[in-house]
Design a protein around this motif. Structure first.
Motif, PDB file in Angstrom:
ATOM      1  N   GLY A 103       0.808  -1.216   0.000  1.00  0.00           N
ATOM      2  CA  GLY A 103       0.000   0.000   0.000  1.00  0.00           C
ATOM      3  C   GLY A 103       0.838   1.261   0.000  1.00  0.00           C
ATOM      4  N   LYS A 104       1.918   1.259   0.783  1.00  0.00           N
ATOM      5  CA  LYS A 104       2.798   2.434   0.825  1.00  0.00           C
ATOM      6  C   LYS A 104       3.443   2.685  -0.531  1.00  0.00           C
ATOM      7  CE  LYS A 104       3.881   2.319   5.721  1.00  0.00           C
ATOM      8  NZ  LYS A 104       4.931   2.211   6.740  1.00  0.00           N
ATOM      9  N   GLN A 163      -6.573   9.826  -5.529  1.00  0.00           N
ATOM     10  CA  GLN A 163      -7.116   8.472  -5.449  1.00  0.00           C
ATOM     11  C   GLN A 163      -8.290   8.322  -6.414  1.00  0.00           C
ATOM     12  OE1 GLN A 163      -8.157   7.673  -1.377  1.00  0.00           O
ATOM     13  NE2 GLN A 163      -6.073   7.084  -0.847  1.00  0.00           N
ATOM     14  N   LYS A 192       0.788   4.141  -2.887  1.00  0.00           N
ATOM     15  CA  LYS A 192       0.554   5.557  -2.590  1.00  0.00           C
ATOM     16  C   LYS A 192       1.719   6.422  -3.070  1.00  0.00           C
ATOM     17  CE  LYS A 192      -0.670   8.820   1.003  1.00  0.00           C
ATOM     18  NZ  LYS A 192      -1.047   8.997   2.408  1.00  0.00           N
ATOM     19  N   SER A 234      -8.631   3.309  -1.836  1.00  0.00           N
ATOM     20  CA  SER A 234      -8.126   3.791  -0.555  1.00  0.00           C
ATOM     21  C   SER A 234      -7.725   2.627   0.344  1.00  0.00           C
ATOM     22  CB  SER A 234      -9.193   4.641   0.136  1.00  0.00           C
ATOM     23  OG  SER A 234      -8.781   5.027   1.410  1.00  0.00           O
ATOM     24  N   ARG A 263       1.496   6.876  -6.795  1.00  0.00           N
ATOM     25  CA  ARG A 263       0.385   7.767  -7.149  1.00  0.00           C
ATOM     26  C   ARG A 263       0.727   9.221  -6.865  1.00  0.00           C
ATOM     27  NH1 ARG A 263      -3.191  10.320  -4.164  1.00  0.00           N
ATOM     28  NH2 ARG A 263      -2.894   9.046  -2.300  1.00  0.00           N
ATOM     29  N   GLU A 271      -4.320   1.291  -0.433  1.00  0.00           N
ATOM     30  CA  GLU A 271      -3.211   2.113   0.056  1.00  0.00           C
ATOM     31  C   GLU A 271      -2.929   1.913   1.541  1.00  0.00           C
ATOM     32  OE1 GLU A 271      -3.348   6.240  -1.008  1.00  0.00           O
ATOM     33  OE2 GLU A 271      -2.998   5.805  -3.125  1.00  0.00           O
TER      34      GLU A 271
END
Length: 53
Positions: free
Chosen positions: A3-4, A17, A7, A32, A10, A35
């Motif tokens: 997830g990190k 998001q 993110k 979400s 992105r 992430e």
């Protein structure tokens, strides 16, 4: 942990998001959750998101 990374990719590209979720045809809510590692992202979804970015 993934997830990190999701993110970081992105945000480094300047996307929200909502923008990423729309391009991948998933809800912003589910994106979400990816992430924060609340749910696992399928490899196909990951590829769809970041092939277009």
């Amino acid at each position: 942990m993934l997830g990190k990374l999701i993110k970081k990719i992105r945000t480094s590209k300047g996307f929200t998001q909502a923008e990423i979720a729309k391009s991948a045809h998933i809800s912003q809510s589910n994106y979400s959750k990816f992430e924060v590692d609340a749910i696992e992202i399928r490899a196909t979804s990951f590829m769809m998101i970041y092939d277009d970015s």
